[in-house]
Design an enzyme around this catalytic site. Structure first.
Site, PDB file in Angstrom:
ATOM      1  N   LYS A 110       0.822  -1.209   0.000  1.00 14.98           N
ATOM      2  CA  LYS A 110       0.000   0.000   0.000  1.00 14.98           C
ATOM      3  C   LYS A 110       0.867   1.275   0.000  1.00 14.98           C
ATOM      4  O   LYS A 110       0.423   2.333  -0.426  1.00 14.98           O
ATOM      5  CB  LYS A 110      -0.922   0.020   1.204  1.00 14.98           C
ATOM      6  CG  LYS A 110      -1.800  -1.228   1.354  1.00 14.98           C
ATOM      7  CD  LYS A 110      -3.143  -1.039   0.741  1.00 14.98           C
ATOM      8  CE  LYS A 110      -4.191  -2.103   0.956  1.00 14.98           C
ATOM      9  NZ  LYS A 110      -3.849  -3.484   1.125  1.00 14.98           N
TER      10      LYS A 110
HETATM   11  C1  LIG Z   1      -4.430  -4.580   0.664  1.00 11.69           C
HETATM   12  C2  LIG Z   1      -3.626  -5.820   0.597  1.00 11.69           C
HETATM   13  C3  LIG Z   1      -3.888  -6.821  -0.362  1.00 11.69           C
HETATM   14  C4  LIG Z   1      -5.068  -6.752  -1.309  1.00 11.69           C
HETATM   15  O1  LIG Z   1      -4.971  -5.722  -2.248  1.00 11.69           O
HETATM   16  P1  LIG Z   1      -6.250  -5.224  -3.043  1.00 11.69           P
HETATM   17  O2  LIG Z   1      -5.829  -4.036  -3.803  1.00 11.69           O
HETATM   18  O3  LIG Z   1      -7.292  -4.923  -1.995  1.00 11.69           O
HETATM   19  O4  LIG Z   1      -6.686  -6.356  -3.933  1.00 11.69           O
HETATM   20  C5  LIG Z   1      -3.045  -7.919  -0.396  1.00 11.69           C
HETATM   21  N1  LIG Z   1      -2.008  -8.040   0.447  1.00 11.69           N
HETATM   22  C6  LIG Z   1      -1.731  -7.109   1.388  1.00 11.69           C
HETATM   23  C7  LIG Z   1      -0.584  -7.332   2.309  1.00 11.69           C
HETATM   24  C8  LIG Z   1      -2.510  -5.958   1.479  1.00 11.69           C
HETATM   25  O5  LIG Z   1      -2.234  -5.038   2.417  1.00 11.69           O
END
Ligand SMILES: *Cc1c(COP(=O)(O)O)cnc(C)c1O
Length: 451
Positions: A110
């Site tokens: 993120k």
């Molecule tokens: C948010 C997240 C995901 C999923 O990503 P999306 O964009 O919601 O599909 C997968 N792995 C981790 C560690 C995340 O923080």
């Protein structure tokens, strides 16, 4: 470049306006009016560093930011990653690659989008001279990444709601132990959905929103999607020519990560396909195998950042799948809201495969990957290793640092991974605010603290 709504009811916006708006005023999601073709540019992109590649890509979208300034913004966004490559591209086996997306300040993928979004908000603040108050609800990683993108910035305060007791202790510390004066970690009773509902109610209060210049940090900001397309491009450019048919395997919750790759494919980058790897919350696996999108109950799992049953970025996928027919998008979204389900006639089945991974498989996969490749994966990335065939070219996206989930890793392989930034948090005081999940109570908390 201008940005239009998937529901067709908003006049086109510029990039900076689209970033500031988040959601389109008509309730739809913002998308670029047209997608550029990067095909002719690919050869000239090989060898560019991550920030330079990002700049080359984003300058086609952020056309209302002067180029030199955009480069500075991008360089600043990736300067705090703890690897010079930003997103290391590793080879575990001759055909099996991993793209590590977790080297940013909060140790999940993120950060890639939220470091940039933080800089874009700060720029907006500096230009207009008006402070902004950023609000978000999180099940863990988004809140931590948003806080690390915005903490300590003048003219910005950030309020993050999370379900008390339902984020991991380390995730809570990442939000509540920053020591920054402009960060408010708010623990609310109830589930993530309850926190999300309160947030929606507050953002829906137009007068309150305008008075405090509220901005939402959530997974639907177009800047997040575009920032994420860049690492697919970075990885594709590094594949040996014989492996350019590789499938990208993507741990998926809200469909934001994989959507970014799919949109890049539509921009002339010949990625062969994607595997949507879910945990036991398998709404998207059921869609891609059976053709039906049906909202279910969330069951908490060992990969909590994927515990999602409504994939909020899905509407963008729908928009392109329905040939950009905004009326049909409206009617499908209305039918999903009404019936909790929709059956698709046709979508891009050639490009997508999918899998789902039960909690009981996750520990075994972490153990197996460790044994086979001497490599430790976090529980989200483990879902992507489910059913991997090492003889077929694949790029697995690794979305979190395993050190964020020490208990699960210890249960799997007997050692607890550590990271210095998480260790440092353990000695710091927790500053959290416990408030009932009620819009009036949260508004009363924000009112005197907003900048
Ligand atoms: C948010 C997240 C995901 C999923 O990503 P999306 O964009 O919601 O599909 C997968 N792995 C981790 C560690 C995340 O923080």
């Amino acid at each position: 470049m201008r940005y239009v709504s998937t529901r067709g009811g908003t006049p086109p916006l510029g990039f900076c306006e689209a970033v500031a708006a988040g959601l389109a005023p008509d309730g739809g999601l913002l998308v670029p009016e047209n997608l550029p073709d990067f095909g002719p540019e690919l050869a000239g992109m090989r060898g560019l560093s991550y920030p330079h590649l990002c700049h080359r890509f984003l300058r086609r979208f952020a056309t209302d930011i002067p180029q030199a300034e955009l480069l500075t913004l991008v360089e600043r966004s990736y300067a705090r990653f703890d690897r010079p490559e930003v997103v290391p591209f590793l080879q575990l086996a001759p055909e099996l690659h991993v793209l590590e997306l977790f080297h940013g300040p909060s140790l999940s993928f993120k950060d890639i989008a939220l470091q940039l979004l933080g800089n874009l908000y700060a720029r907006q603040c500096a230009l207009t001279g008006a402070p902004i108050n950023v609000l978000g609800a999180t099940s863990g990683d988004t809140g931590a990444a948003a806080i690390h993108g915005l903490m300590g910035r003048p003219g910005v305060a950030i309020f993050i709601l999370y379900p008390d007791g339902l984020v991991s202790p380390l995730q809570e510390r990442q939000m509540a132990c920053t020591g920054a004066d402009n960060v408010y970690a708010i623990a609310v009773d109830g589930s993530f959905d309850a926190a999300q509902a309160v947030l929606k109610e507050i953002l829906g209060d137009g007068a309150f929103r305008a008075r405090h210049r509220l901005a939402a940090v959530n997974s639907i900001n177009i800047a997040r999607v575009l920032a994420q397309s860049v690492y697919y491009l970075y990885a594709w450019l590094r594949l040996p020519p014989a492996q350019q048919q590789a499938e990208f395997v993507v741990p998926t919750g809200n469909f934001g990560n994989v959507l970014a790759g799919w949109m890049l494919q539509k921009m002339g980058v010949p990625i062969r396909g994607f595997r949507v790897a879910t945990n036991q919350n398998d709404i998207l696996h059921r869609l891609f195998t059976g053709g039906e999108y049906r909202v279910g109950e969330v069951r908490p799992s060992l990969a909590p950042s994927m515990d999602i049953q409504v994939a909020s970025n899905f509407e963008r996928f729908l928009y392109y799948s329905l040939g950009r027919d905004t009326q049909r998008v409206c009617s499908v979204m209305a039918s999903i809201a009404r019936d909790g389900a929709y059956r698709f006639e046709n979508f891009d089945r050639d490009t997508f495969t999918s899998s789902s991974c039960a909690d009981r498989e996750i520990l075994g996969i972490i153990r197996q990957v460790h044994r086979a490749y001497d490599y430790v994966v976090d529980p989200h990335t483990a879902c992507a290793f489910s059913g991997i065939d090492p003889s077929r070219p694949a790029v697995v996206l690794a979305t979190a640092n395993p050190a964020k989930f020490p208990d699960t890793i210890r249960d799997a392989i007997g050692v607890e991974p550590r990271h210095p930034s998480l260790e440092a948090l353990k000695g710091r005081p927790v500053r959290r605010h416990k408030i009932v999940a009620d819009a009036a109570a949260i508004r009363a908390f924000i009112e005197p603290r907003a900048v």
